[in-house]
Design a protein around this motif. Structure first.
Motif, PDB file in Angstrom:
ATOM      1  N   VAL A 191       0.754  -1.009   0.121  1.00  0.00           N
ATOM      2  CA  VAL A 191       0.029   0.159  -0.174  1.00  0.00           C
ATOM      3  C   VAL A 191       0.816   1.719   0.196  1.00  0.00           C
ATOM      4  CG1 VAL A 191      -1.689   1.089   0.968  1.00  0.00           C
ATOM      5  CG2 VAL A 191      -1.773  -1.014   1.047  1.00  0.00           C
ATOM      6  N   LEU A 192       1.573   1.304   0.753  1.00  0.00           N
ATOM      7  CA  LEU A 192       2.778   2.340   1.085  1.00  0.00           C
ATOM      8  C   LEU A 192       3.445   2.281  -0.472  1.00  0.00           C
ATOM      9  CD1 LEU A 192       4.458   4.486   2.333  1.00  0.00           C
ATOM     10  CD2 LEU A 192       5.934   2.900   3.191  1.00  0.00           C
ATOM     11  N   TRP A 193       4.079   2.018  -1.165  1.00  0.00           N
ATOM     12  CA  TRP A 193       5.053   2.390  -2.333  1.00  0.00           C
ATOM     13  C   TRP A 193       4.310   2.139  -3.158  1.00  0.00           C
ATOM     14  CZ3 TRP A 193       9.305   4.305  -1.467  1.00  0.00           C
ATOM     15  CH2 TRP A 193      10.325   3.630   0.116  1.00  0.00           C
ATOM     16  N   LYS A 194       2.879   1.187  -3.725  1.00  0.00           N
ATOM     17  CA  LYS A 194       2.528   1.379  -4.825  1.00  0.00           C
ATOM     18  C   LYS A 194       1.066   2.053  -5.010  1.00  0.00           C
ATOM     19  CE  LYS A 194       3.907  -3.369  -5.730  1.00  0.00           C
ATOM     20  NZ  LYS A 194       3.432  -4.895  -6.521  1.00  0.00           N
ATOM     21  N   ILE A 195       0.677   2.476  -4.247  1.00  0.00           N
ATOM     22  CA  ILE A 195      -0.410   3.699  -3.774  1.00  0.00           C
ATOM     23  C   ILE A 195      -0.086   5.177  -3.318  1.00  0.00           C
ATOM     24  CG2 ILE A 195      -2.762   4.153  -2.745  1.00  0.00           C
ATOM     25  CD1 ILE A 195      -3.301   0.742  -3.016  1.00  0.00           C
ATOM     26  N   ILE A 196       0.661   4.436  -1.889  1.00  0.00           N
ATOM     27  CA  ILE A 196       0.626   6.319  -0.862  1.00  0.00           C
ATOM     28  C   ILE A 196       1.931   7.065  -1.868  1.00  0.00           C
ATOM     29  CG2 ILE A 196       1.465   7.324   0.949  1.00  0.00           C
ATOM     30  CD1 ILE A 196      -1.630   5.956   0.959  1.00  0.00           C
ATOM     31  N   ILE A 197       2.779   6.599  -1.901  1.00  0.00           N
ATOM     32  CA  ILE A 197       4.601   6.961  -2.600  1.00  0.00           C
ATOM     33  C   ILE A 197       3.292   7.951  -4.306  1.00  0.00           C
ATOM     34  CG2 ILE A 197       6.669   6.791  -3.434  1.00  0.00           C
ATOM     35  CD1 ILE A 197       6.297   6.682  -0.226  1.00  0.00           C
ATOM     36  N   PRO A 198       3.188   6.987  -5.417  1.00  0.00           N
ATOM     37  CA  PRO A 198       3.046   7.552  -6.608  1.00  0.00           C
ATOM     38  C   PRO A 198       2.084   8.348  -6.152  1.00  0.00           C
ATOM     39  CG  PRO A 198       2.891   5.291  -6.388  1.00  0.00           C
ATOM     40  CD  PRO A 198       2.826   5.394  -5.309  1.00  0.00           C
ATOM     41  N   ILE A 199       1.044   9.115  -5.687  1.00  0.00           N
ATOM     42  CA  ILE A 199      -0.042   9.991  -5.835  1.00  0.00           C
ATOM     43  C   ILE A 199       1.064  10.988  -4.528  1.00  0.00           C
ATOM     44  CG2 ILE A 199      -1.871   8.966  -6.236  1.00  0.00           C
ATOM     45  CD1 ILE A 199      -2.703   8.658  -3.102  1.00  0.00           C
ATOM     46  N   SER A 200       2.596  10.863  -4.001  1.00  0.00           N
ATOM     47  CA  SER A 200       2.611  11.264  -2.868  1.00  0.00           C
ATOM     48  C   SER A 200       4.392  12.631  -3.402  1.00  0.00           C
ATOM     49  CB  SER A 200       3.277  11.272  -1.628  1.00  0.00           C
ATOM     50  OG  SER A 200       2.055  10.230  -1.073  1.00  0.00           O
ATOM     51  N   LYS A 201       3.702  12.505  -5.254  1.00  0.00           N
ATOM     52  CA  LYS A 201       5.423  13.042  -5.539  1.00  0.00           C
ATOM     53  C   LYS A 201       5.962  14.469  -4.927  1.00  0.00           C
ATOM     54  CE  LYS A 201       5.353  10.241  -9.253  1.00  0.00           C
ATOM     55  NZ  LYS A 201       4.868  10.294 -10.927  1.00  0.00           N
ATOM     56  N   PRO A 202       4.678  15.209  -4.689  1.00  0.00           N
ATOM     57  CA  PRO A 202       5.206  17.023  -5.047  1.00  0.00           C
ATOM     58  C   PRO A 202       5.385  16.952  -3.585  1.00  0.00           C
ATOM     59  CG  PRO A 202       2.628  16.298  -5.426  1.00  0.00           C
ATOM     60  CD  PRO A 202       3.552  15.522  -5.213  1.00  0.00           C
ATOM     61  N   ALA A 203       4.697  16.423  -2.083  1.00  0.00           N
ATOM     62  CA  ALA A 203       5.637  16.013  -0.516  1.00  0.00           C
ATOM     63  C   ALA A 203       6.743  15.689  -0.891  1.00  0.00           C
ATOM     64  CB  ALA A 203       4.325  15.828   0.162  1.00  0.00           C
ATOM     65  N   LEU A 204       7.467  14.580  -1.631  1.00  0.00           N
ATOM     66  CA  LEU A 204       8.001  13.843  -1.670  1.00  0.00           C
ATOM     67  C   LEU A 204       9.873  14.918  -2.168  1.00  0.00           C
ATOM     68  CD1 LEU A 204       7.357  10.341  -2.686  1.00  0.00           C
ATOM     69  CD2 LEU A 204       8.335  10.853  -0.625  1.00  0.00           C
ATOM     70  N   ILE A 205       9.364  15.323  -2.992  1.00  0.00           N
ATOM     71  CA  ILE A 205      10.423  16.394  -3.960  1.00  0.00           C
ATOM     72  C   ILE A 205      10.476  17.167  -3.116  1.00  0.00           C
ATOM     73  CG2 ILE A 205      10.413  18.291  -5.716  1.00  0.00           C
ATOM     74  CD1 ILE A 205       8.727  16.112  -7.053  1.00  0.00           C
ATOM     75  N   THR A 206       8.865  17.695  -2.104  1.00  0.00           N
ATOM     76  CA  THR A 206       9.689  19.003  -1.452  1.00  0.00           C
ATOM     77  C   THR A 206      10.745  18.405  -0.149  1.00  0.00           C
ATOM     78  OG1 THR A 206       7.300  19.996  -1.425  1.00  0.00           O
ATOM     79  CG2 THR A 206       8.503  21.026   0.546  1.00  0.00           C
ATOM     80  N   VAL A 207      10.272  17.632   0.221  1.00  0.00           N
ATOM     81  CA  VAL A 207      11.393  16.950   1.341  1.00  0.00           C
ATOM     82  C   VAL A 207      13.115  16.459   0.307  1.00  0.00           C
ATOM     83  CG1 VAL A 207      12.396  14.698   3.191  1.00  0.00           C
ATOM     84  CG2 VAL A 207       9.742  16.077   3.065  1.00  0.00           C
ATOM     85  N   GLY A 208      12.481  16.444  -0.594  1.00  0.00           N
ATOM     86  CA  GLY A 208      14.296  16.097  -1.364  1.00  0.00           C
ATOM     87  C   GLY A 208      14.777  17.110  -1.394  1.00  0.00           C
ATOM     88  N   ILE A 209      14.202  18.353  -1.439  1.00  0.00           N
ATOM     89  CA  ILE A 209      14.406  19.880  -1.865  1.00  0.00           C
ATOM     90  C   ILE A 209      15.274  20.209  -0.677  1.00  0.00           C
ATOM     91  CG2 ILE A 209      14.373  21.750  -2.151  1.00  0.00           C
ATOM     92  CD1 ILE A 209      12.498  20.881  -4.612  1.00  0.00           C
ATOM     93  N   PHE A 210      13.899  20.134   0.888  1.00  0.00           N
ATOM     94  CA  PHE A 210      14.640  20.637   2.116  1.00  0.00           C
ATOM     95  C   PHE A 210      16.000  19.876   2.346  1.00  0.00           C
ATOM     96  CE2 PHE A 210      10.731  22.136   2.749  1.00  0.00           C
ATOM     97  CZ  PHE A 210      10.772  23.792   2.286  1.00  0.00           C
ATOM     98  N   THR A 211      16.254  18.350   2.414  1.00  0.00           N
ATOM     99  CA  THR A 211      17.392  17.659   2.431  1.00  0.00           C
ATOM    100  C   THR A 211      18.402  17.886   1.847  1.00  0.00           C
ATOM    101  OG1 THR A 211      15.982  16.095   3.061  1.00  0.00           O
ATOM    102  CG2 THR A 211      17.855  15.464   2.896  1.00  0.00           C
TER     103      THR A 211
END
Length: 279
Positions: free
Chosen positions: A185-205
């Protein structure tokens, strides 16, 4: 006064304030650029000169060759790569556990961990250093990398948790009915639709790791292991400073961050906007 005139006046005032605000924030960058193209004797002339005469393009190659910036760049890239990898793997796992999984004491542990954001970095600095020293890992990259494999800080987990909370749990339930596991559920559903948040975290990091000066200064003793931020500090001594070289090298070091922001600015703004819509 009609509504149309009031609207025009409000827009005019807004744009004037935005222009002045933009000038205020861009001014230090303009100062950096002009100083990078000047001789050291021109930088602090009063009244200040804004246009270099002559333009010293040679500051850039001289600054980048006066110290081993190639090695510093490679060291920084290595650290940034493994830190980004650790954060983008473990932070979503922790955020998913705090937002979509139900377990006893979940909210209590989240609040306890959230309080760590209120602890100043200086408070934990000495105990943390003593821990790494007792493990014999001082003067290695491990103290700079390993924490990222535990979420990389509560801020990342909090940001992703808030974003994940906006995703309906009905998606999880539908997947569970089809036989999916929480991991799927995490890697096939949540992660694909959470790209904006992940990119934000990636930029901050990326920004925090790329610009980190305190961590490398504390844990790295060997000059061949220095990062770009530490390399910049070598241009300024206690009684003298090669300010024209420092400005030129700083401008070069800033370029990856500027490029990254403009490339990912759409997702960055979207991630910041959408995060926190649901508590």
């Amino acid at each position: 006064m009609t509504k149309r005139k009031a609207k025009i006046i409000n827009l005019t005032i807004t744009y004037v304030l935005l222009v002045f605000g933009a000038i205020f924030f861009v001014l230090p960058f303009i100062w950096l650029v002009r100083s990078a193209l000047m001789d050291i004797t021109q930088i602090f002339i009063m009244p200040p000169e804004w246009i270099p005469r002559p333009v010293r393009w040679s500051n850039f190659p001289e600054a980048l060759t006066s110290v081993p910036f190639g090695r510093y760049f490679l060291n920084t890239v290595i650290i940034v790569f493994f830190v980004e990898l650790g954060v983008l793997i473990t932070a979503p796992m922790a955020a998913f556990a705090f937002s979509h999984l139900k377990w006893k004491g979940r909210d209590l542990w989240f609040v306890i961990l959230l309080t760590s954001l209120m602890l100043p970095y200086a408070v934990t600095l000495i105990p943390t250093f003593l821990l790494w020293k007792s493990l014999g890992l001082v003067d290695t990259y491990f103290p700079l990398i390993i924490p990222s494999w535990f979420g990389g800080g509560m801020f990342n987990i909090f940001l992703l948790r808030q974003f994940f909370s906006t995703i309906p749990v009905e998606l999880d339930e539908a997947a569970y009915i089809d036989g999916a596991t929480p991991w799927q559920v995490l890697w096939k559903i949540i992660i694909p639709i959470s790209k904006p948040a992940l990119i934000t975290v990636g930029i901050f990091t990326f920004m925090n790791t790329w610009n980190d000066l305190l961590g490398p200064i504390i844990y790295l003793n060997s000059p061949e292991k220095y990062t770009l931020a530490v390399g910049l500090s070598t241009f300024v001594g206690m009684y003298s400073g090669q300010w024209h070289y420092l400005m030129a090298a700083s401008l070069v070091v800033m370029l990856p961050i500027i490029i990254l922001f403009f490339v990912g600015q759409k997702y960055f703004i979207e991630g910041i906007t959408l995060t926190g819509l649901k508590g």
